[in-house]
Design a protein around this motif. Structure first.
Motif, PDB file in Angstrom:
ATOM      1  N   TYR A 120       0.628  -0.987   0.050  1.00 29.87           N
ATOM      2  CA  TYR A 120       0.145  -0.063   0.058  1.00 29.87           C
ATOM      3  C   TYR A 120       0.825   1.309   0.021  1.00 29.87           C
ATOM      4  O   TYR A 120       1.798   1.484   0.680  1.00 29.87           O
ATOM      5  N   HIS A 168     -12.863   6.603  -1.341  1.00 28.71           N
ATOM      6  CA  HIS A 168     -12.760   5.719  -2.171  1.00 28.71           C
ATOM      7  C   HIS A 168     -11.820   6.082  -3.288  1.00 28.71           C
ATOM      8  O   HIS A 168     -11.834   7.488  -3.451  1.00 28.71           O
ATOM      9  N   ASP A 182      -8.081  -1.057  -4.656  1.00 29.26           N
ATOM     10  CA  ASP A 182      -8.155  -1.227  -3.335  1.00 29.26           C
ATOM     11  C   ASP A 182      -7.534  -0.496  -2.370  1.00 29.26           C
ATOM     12  O   ASP A 182      -6.447   0.084  -2.749  1.00 29.26           O
ATOM     13  N   SER A 183      -8.141   0.347  -1.553  1.00 28.45           N
ATOM     14  CA  SER A 183      -7.719   1.549  -0.373  1.00 28.45           C
ATOM     15  C   SER A 183      -7.937   1.196   0.889  1.00 28.45           C
ATOM     16  O   SER A 183      -8.811   0.158   1.022  1.00 28.45           O
ATOM     17  N   ARG A 184      -7.443   1.899   1.852  1.00 21.98           N
ATOM     18  CA  ARG A 184      -7.547   2.016   3.250  1.00 21.98           C
ATOM     19  C   ARG A 184      -7.018   3.236   3.693  1.00 21.98           C
ATOM     20  O   ARG A 184      -6.398   3.883   2.963  1.00 21.98           O
ATOM     21  N   LEU A 244      -3.480   0.115  -2.904  1.00 20.06           N
ATOM     22  CA  LEU A 244      -2.747  -1.045  -2.917  1.00 20.06           C
ATOM     23  C   LEU A 244      -2.275  -0.949  -4.370  1.00 20.06           C
ATOM     24  O   LEU A 244      -2.917  -0.858  -5.270  1.00 20.06           O
TER      25      LEU A 244
END
Length: 111
Positions: free
Chosen positions: A7, A41, A95-97, A106
């Protein structure tokens, strides 16, 4: 040999404004971050209909990403679903966080 994915930091949450889309460059790829009332997002920065970059803009109705080329609209809710044509394909959701106040994505496109 095992390949690893990581990430990578994109933006500080404190730098994002709800209802807006921001554009960022991550490991050679343009991405956009949508900050909505429901969350944050990350998407590929290109409209799947016209290969036009979204750039920074206000989200339509606070929850839709609109392509300035032909007016296609997409949900900014983590699905990227088409809400108005001419686009037929959804946005590519990355894909994230959020970790310690930083949005991370990611980076799996380097593998």
């Amino acid at each position: 040999m095992e390949k690893t994915v990581n990430y990578v930091a994109v933006a500080a949450v404190g730098d994002l404004r709800e209802g807006f889309l921001t554009e960022h460059e991550v490991e050679g790829r343009a991405v956009v971050v949508a900050a909505t009332a429901e969350g944050i997002h990350v998407y590929d920065a290109m409209c799947p209909h016209s290969d036009f970059r979204f750039g920074a803009s206000r989200l339509r109705l606070g929850c839709e990403i609109e392509c300035q080329m032909h007016g296609a609209r997409f949900k900014a809710d983590g699905t990227g679903a088409v809400t108005k044509g001419p686009a037929k394909e959804p946005l590519e959701v990355l894909d994230s966080r959020v970790v310690d106040g930083v949005v991370e994505v990611l980076v799996d496109w380097l593998i």
